[in-house]
Design a protein around this motif. Sequence first.
Motif, mmCIF file in Angstrom:
data_model
loop_
_atom_site.group_PDB
_atom_site.id
_atom_site.type_symbol
_atom_site.label_atom_id
_atom_site.label_comp_id
_atom_site.label_asym_id
_atom_site.label_seq_id
_atom_site.Cartn_x
_atom_site.Cartn_y
_atom_site.Cartn_z
ATOM 1 N N LYS A 7 0.866 -1.180 0.000
ATOM 2 C CA LYS A 7 0.000 0.000 0.000
ATOM 3 C C LYS A 7 0.897 1.223 0.000
ATOM 4 O O LYS A 7 2.050 1.171 0.432
ATOM 5 C CB LYS A 7 -0.887 0.019 1.247
ATOM 6 N N ARG A 8 0.367 2.327 -0.461
ATOM 7 C CA ARG A 8 1.160 3.556 -0.556
ATOM 8 C C ARG A 8 1.744 3.965 0.796
ATOM 9 O O ARG A 8 2.911 4.320 0.904
ATOM 10 C CB ARG A 8 0.298 4.679 -1.125
ATOM 11 N N SER A 9 0.936 3.888 1.841
ATOM 12 C CA SER A 9 1.409 4.294 3.171
ATOM 13 C C SER A 9 2.508 3.348 3.675
ATOM 14 O O SER A 9 3.487 3.786 4.276
ATOM 15 C CB SER A 9 0.250 4.338 4.167
ATOM 16 N N SER A 10 2.360 2.062 3.402
ATOM 17 C CA SER A 10 3.381 1.095 3.809
ATOM 18 C C SER A 10 4.677 1.325 3.048
ATOM 19 O O SER A 10 5.770 1.220 3.611
ATOM 20 C CB SER A 10 2.891 -0.333 3.566
ATOM 21 N N PHE A 11 4.559 1.626 1.762
ATOM 22 C CA PHE A 11 5.747 1.912 0.969
ATOM 23 C C PHE A 11 6.480 3.137 1.510
ATOM 24 O O PHE A 11 7.703 3.128 1.639
ATOM 25 C CB PHE A 11 5.388 2.113 -0.507
ATOM 26 N N LYS A 12 5.732 4.175 1.841
ATOM 27 C CA LYS A 12 6.355 5.387 2.394
ATOM 28 C C LYS A 12 7.065 5.091 3.713
ATOM 29 O O LYS A 12 8.171 5.587 3.950
ATOM 30 C CB LYS A 12 5.310 6.485 2.592
ATOM 31 N N LEU A 13 6.447 4.289 4.570
ATOM 32 C CA LEU A 13 7.093 3.908 5.832
ATOM 33 C C LEU A 13 8.375 3.116 5.568
ATOM 34 O O LEU A 13 9.401 3.334 6.222
ATOM 35 C CB LEU A 13 6.141 3.075 6.689
ATOM 36 N N TRP A 14 8.318 2.198 4.623
ATOM 37 C CA TRP A 14 9.491 1.392 4.301
ATOM 38 C C TRP A 14 10.629 2.254 3.764
ATOM 39 O O TRP A 14 11.765 2.127 4.195
ATOM 40 C CB TRP A 14 9.110 0.306 3.292
ATOM 41 N N ARG A 15 10.312 3.148 2.843
ATOM 42 C CA ARG A 15 11.353 4.023 2.267
ATOM 43 C C ARG A 15 11.959 4.922 3.334
ATOM 44 O O ARG A 15 13.179 5.140 3.364
ATOM 45 C CB ARG A 15 10.785 4.889 1.130
ATOM 46 N N ALA A 16 11.123 5.448 4.221
ATOM 47 C CA ALA A 16 11.648 6.299 5.295
ATOM 48 C C ALA A 16 12.580 5.490 6.195
ATOM 49 O O ALA A 16 13.630 5.974 6.624
ATOM 50 C CB ALA A 16 10.495 6.889 6.099
ATOM 51 N N ARG A 17 12.217 4.267 6.474
ATOM 52 C CA ARG A 17 13.057 3.414 7.331
ATOM 53 C C ARG A 17 14.380 3.066 6.649
ATOM 54 O O ARG A 17 15.434 3.093 7.263
ATOM 55 C CB ARG A 17 12.301 2.149 7.703
ATOM 56 N N VAL A 18 14.320 2.712 5.368
ATOM 57 C CA VAL A 18 15.534 2.363 4.639
ATOM 58 C C VAL A 18 16.494 3.548 4.579
ATOM 59 O O VAL A 18 17.702 3.383 4.700
ATOM 60 C CB VAL A 18 15.189 1.869 3.206
ATOM 61 N N ASN A 19 15.958 4.730 4.418
ATOM 62 C CA ASN A 19 16.800 5.922 4.301
ATOM 63 C C ASN A 19 17.189 6.528 5.641
ATOM 64 O O ASN A 19 17.936 7.495 5.680
ATOM 65 C CB ASN A 19 16.102 6.973 3.427
ATOM 66 N N SER A 20 16.697 5.964 6.729
ATOM 67 C CA SER A 20 17.051 6.477 8.054
ATOM 68 C C SER A 20 18.336 5.824 8.537
ATOM 69 O O SER A 20 18.874 4.927 7.908
ATOM 70 C CB SER A 20 15.922 6.197 9.043
ATOM 71 N N GLY A 21 18.802 6.235 9.673
ATOM 72 C CA GLY A 21 19.998 5.644 10.257
ATOM 73 C C GLY A 21 19.736 4.316 10.929
ATOM 74 O O GLY A 21 20.664 3.602 11.295
ATOM 75 N N VAL A 22 18.477 3.946 11.103
ATOM 76 C CA VAL A 22 18.108 2.702 11.772
ATOM 77 C C VAL A 22 18.447 1.500 10.899
ATOM 78 O O VAL A 22 18.985 0.507 11.369
ATOM 79 C CB VAL A 22 16.592 2.696 12.110
ATOM 80 N N SER A 23 18.125 1.600 9.632
ATOM 81 C CA SER A 23 18.302 0.476 8.721
ATOM 82 C C SER A 23 19.753 0.330 8.297
ATOM 83 O O SER A 23 20.473 1.310 8.151
ATOM 84 C CB SER A 23 17.430 0.683 7.486
ATOM 85 N N GLN A 24 20.156 -0.896 8.095
ATOM 86 C CA GLN A 24 21.492 -1.203 7.595
ATOM 87 C C GLN A 24 21.387 -1.853 6.217
ATOM 88 O O GLN A 24 22.115 -2.782 5.898
ATOM 89 C CB GLN A 24 22.206 -2.137 8.580
ATOM 90 N N LYS A 25 20.458 -1.373 5.398
ATOM 91 C CA LYS A 25 20.185 -1.982 4.105
ATOM 92 C C LYS A 25 21.333 -1.794 3.118
ATOM 93 O O LYS A 25 21.454 -2.539 2.170
ATOM 94 C CB LYS A 25 18.918 -1.404 3.466
ATOM 95 N N HIS A 26 22.165 -0.798 3.339
ATOM 96 C CA HIS A 26 23.280 -0.551 2.431
ATOM 97 C C HIS A 26 24.570 -0.960 3.126
ATOM 98 O O HIS A 26 24.839 -0.541 4.251
ATOM 99 C CB HIS A 26 23.340 0.929 2.058
ATOM 100 N N LEU A 27 25.358 -1.784 2.476
ATOM 101 C CA LEU A 27 26.589 -2.278 3.090
ATOM 102 C C LEU A 27 27.540 -1.140 3.459
ATOM 103 O O LEU A 27 28.271 -1.239 4.430
ATOM 104 C CB LEU A 27 27.289 -3.264 2.148
ATOM 105 N N GLN A 28 27.501 -0.042 2.705
ATOM 106 C CA GLN A 28 28.381 1.086 2.986
ATOM 107 C C GLN A 28 28.056 1.743 4.327
ATOM 108 O O GLN A 28 28.923 2.335 4.965
ATOM 109 C CB GLN A 28 28.291 2.160 1.889
ATOM 110 N N LYS A 29 26.805 1.656 4.772
ATOM 111 C CA LYS A 29 26.384 2.291 6.023
ATOM 112 C C LYS A 29 26.641 1.416 7.243
ATOM 113 O O LYS A 29 26.497 1.856 8.359
ATOM 114 C CB LYS A 29 24.886 2.606 5.976
ATOM 115 N N ARG A 30 27.025 0.170 7.028
ATOM 116 C CA ARG A 30 27.190 -0.771 8.141
ATOM 117 C C ARG A 30 28.461 -0.506 8.921
ATOM 118 O O ARG A 30 29.474 -0.079 8.384
ATOM 119 C CB ARG A 30 27.229 -2.202 7.626
#
Length: 90
Positions: free
Chosen positions: A44-67
């Motif tokens: 859903k649009r709202s779920s996608f927005k939450l996911w993108r915000a989380r991925v782009n935040s400092g909480v997520s470690q989705k990018h190996l460079q940020k780990r």
Amino acid sequence: MLNPVQIDRIIEMAWEDRTPFEAIEYQFSLTEKDVIVLMRTELKRSSFKLWRARVNSGVSQKHLQKRTSEMDRFRCSRQRTISNNKISKR
């Protein structure tokens, strides 16, 4: 073409903070951009927005460079092989 089981697994991996996009690409041959498109179409649009915000935040470690250097794996030590993806019963 991905089947529904694969799509569900990709969505699950995308939501997991410790699973990097590189792991998804290794298993399913989907780049980060492909995962974003998949998430946009499947959520859903709202779920996608939450996911993108989380991925782009400092909480997520989705990018190996940020780990940090301490995080050298993308799955829990209690988790079985990645194909079964189940935590063993204690």
